[in-house]
Design an enzyme around this catalytic site. Structure first.
Site, PDB file in Angstrom:
ATOM      1  N   GLU A   1       0.817  -1.217   0.000  1.00  0.00           N
ATOM      2  CA  GLU A   1       0.000   0.000   0.000  1.00  0.00           C
ATOM      3  C   GLU A   1       0.849   1.265   0.000  1.00  0.00           C
ATOM      4  OE1 GLU A   1      -2.931  -0.188  -0.773  1.00  0.00           O
ATOM      5  OE2 GLU A   1      -3.321  -2.286  -0.369  1.00  0.00           O
TER       6      GLU A   1
ATOM      7  N   HIS B   1      -4.868  -6.011 -11.245  1.00  0.00           N
ATOM      8  CA  HIS B   1      -4.307  -6.943 -10.279  1.00  0.00           C
ATOM      9  C   HIS B   1      -3.882  -8.254 -10.925  1.00  0.00           C
ATOM     10  CE1 HIS B   1      -7.041  -4.215  -8.103  1.00  0.00           C
ATOM     11  NE2 HIS B   1      -6.082  -4.229  -7.199  1.00  0.00           N
TER      12      HIS B   1
END
Length: 515
Positions: free
Chosen positions: A338, A426
């Protein structure tokens, strides 16, 4: 921007040496320093003749190598409008001569009409049809821009719609609408989804030493010693607000979910190790390059199966999981993943769509994994699995992504093809993840797409090559072919033209069908 750790519960995917060491200058204040101003002026001088009528080049980041070379990252405007895909990096030698430009867009803007046929309200209405989820009632933001990522540049509207996705993730969706035809050209979300000395008893890495802050009534999960400092908030099941974790002693958490602070310790420890990794391995001053590191928000929502990065608050947010598939999503590789979205947002700004979105996600997976190796925890040793700790015991052994064999998840791509651009970011990230594994470790434990046998150059060299490529050569629209060029340039800078590392980069890209 904000990036999710997971696309959805069903897809289970995470939501960003040699002699040319660099000192990054990445904030507007640093650009105004004597050195920053002088190298930017030098770059502008070198670019004379490249600028077309109506264009302006606005510097937003500088890297100065130890050998005196400078790399200045520019955004571009045309007739006062932002050019999406117009960003580039200029590379000057120590004498100020321009030696190269890194730019995804080569189309000329000369003579382009910026007059739209649609009005902003019509563009907003078209964009609304794309939004999936619940809008929050805020009016759409509509900006006339130039879209230059693909094909011939054209005027377009960048429409930003705020709301909530179906799984509870906040959304600030950018929908780029062709200003002449009304076609949707691109969609990308801003949400990017995974002192005093104290002791933390975490969920995933056991008892750890953490930096905390002493107060008049005890202690809090705030680290004032790294960069500009950071803290960890307990949302307590809410989606906003919250307060900093506090304790009457210097110990936080009990190692299980019966204490809300246990997950807070994991997130707090994750920031510390990610900050230390980028500082000690890459010489980066904080996540934003100017000492800023962001902060944590833990226990977001109810049974929320995700984690995400948000640029607007420059913060990480972690859900608790549903307790069936996922436990709290605060593992260290998720934290590294992140926070790397924050690094990407302050450097290449890889747009979260198509191949550049896959590269954005791959970058976060790569450095999330490298942070895990750097932390060297006996309870969570480094590996090339992403998010393996956040699964419940019922599904223990699974992972969100497998860098050595991305297709093991059933959706990610091992090898590049023209179809990769149409995958969820992703899953298109698999090509970049596979490349990095082959570069670092070789084909042992993996396989190549061209049936070659490769010998890795080691993590230390591989991570430095990827970081330099990201911060020095990639732009917002870089695709996999451009990533090959960027990493070859980085390897040449760091280890020399024709070096073993330089040759290994080329071989690893060929090993994933990027030739």
């Amino acid at each position: 921007m904000s990036r999710k750790l997971l696309a959805s519960l069903t897809t289970l995917t995470l939501v960003g040496c040699g002699g040319a060491a660099s000192n990054p200058v990445n904030s507007s204040t640093e650009l105004d320093t004597f050195e920053g101003a002088s190298v930017v002026a030098q770059a502008h001088q070198a670019l004379r003749g490249k600028q077309q009528q109506g264009e302006e080049f606005v510097a937003r980041g500088v890297i100065v190598d130890d050998n005196g070379d400078t790399h200045v990252r520019f955004d571009r405007t045309y007739q006062g409008l932002r050019v999406l895909g117009g960003d580039f990096v200029s590379h000057q030698d120590a004498q100020g001569s321009l030696r190269a430009l890194s730019s995804a867009s080569t189309e000329s803007l000369a003579g382009l009409s910026v007059t739209p046929l649609l009005d902003p309200a019509a563009a907003a209405n078209l964009a609304e049809r794309v939004f999936q989820g619940v809008r929050n009632g805020a009016a759409a933001s509509v900006e006339l821009v130039i879209f230059a990522r693909e094909g011939k540049p054209t005027p377009a509207f960048d429409v930003v719609l705020e709301g909530t996705q179906a799984d509870g993730t906040p959304s600030a969706l950018h929908v780029v609408v062709h200003a002449l035809t009304g076609a949707v050209l691109e969609t990308s979300d801003e949400i990017e989804t995974a002192a005093a000395n104290g002791t933390g008893n975490s969920l995933y890495v056991g008892a750890v030493s953490i930096a905390i802050n002493s107060t008049s009534s005890g202690y809090e999960l705030r680290d004032p010693s790294r960069g500009k400092g950071f803290y960890t908030l307990d949302l307590g099941g809410a989606q906003s607000g919250g307060g900093i974790f506090t304790s009457t002693t210097s110990s936080f958490g009990n190692g299980s979910s019966t204490s809300a602070a246990s997950a807070g310790v994991d997130a707090h420890y994750g920031i510390q190790k990610t900050y230390d990794y980028f500082k000690n391995v890459h010489g980066r001053n904080g996540i934003d390059g100017a000492g800023g590191t962001g902060f944590n928000r833990v226990h977001y929502g109810s049974k929320y199966n995700n984690a995400f990065w948000t640029d607007s608050c420059f913060c990480m947010t972690y859900g608790d999981g549903d307790g069936t598939t996922f436990s709290p999503l605060t593992a260290i590789d998720v934290a590294g993943h992140e926070m790397t979205h924050g690094v990407t947002s302050r450097t290449a700004r890889l747009v979260y769509s198509g191949e550049s979105g896959g590269l954005n996600e791959a970058t976060s997976d790569i450095f999330g994994s490298m942070v895990e190796f750097y932390a060297a925890s006996a309870s969570d040793p480094g590996d090339y699995l992403i998010g393996e700790k956040i699964y419940t015991p019922k599904t223990s052994g699974d992972a969100l992504r497998y860098m050595a064999n991305p297709s093991k998840d059933g959706k990610s791509a091992n090898c590049w093809s023209s179809a990769v651009a149409g995958l969820d970011v992703h899953h298109s990230s698999g090509v970049g993840n596979h490349f990095f594994y082959l570069l670092a470790e070789g084909s042992s434990g993996s396989s190549t797409c061209n049936n070659t046998t490769l010998t890795g150059i080691g993590r230390s060299a591989a991570e430095k090559i990827w970081y330099r490529a990201l911060t020095t050569y990639m732009t917002s629209s870089t695709k996999y072919a451009g990533a090959r060029t960027a990493t070859l340039s980085a390897a040449k800078d760091l280890f020399g033209d024709g070096s073993a590392q330089h040759k290994a980069v080329a071989a690893a890209w060929s090993g994933v069908s990027v030739n």
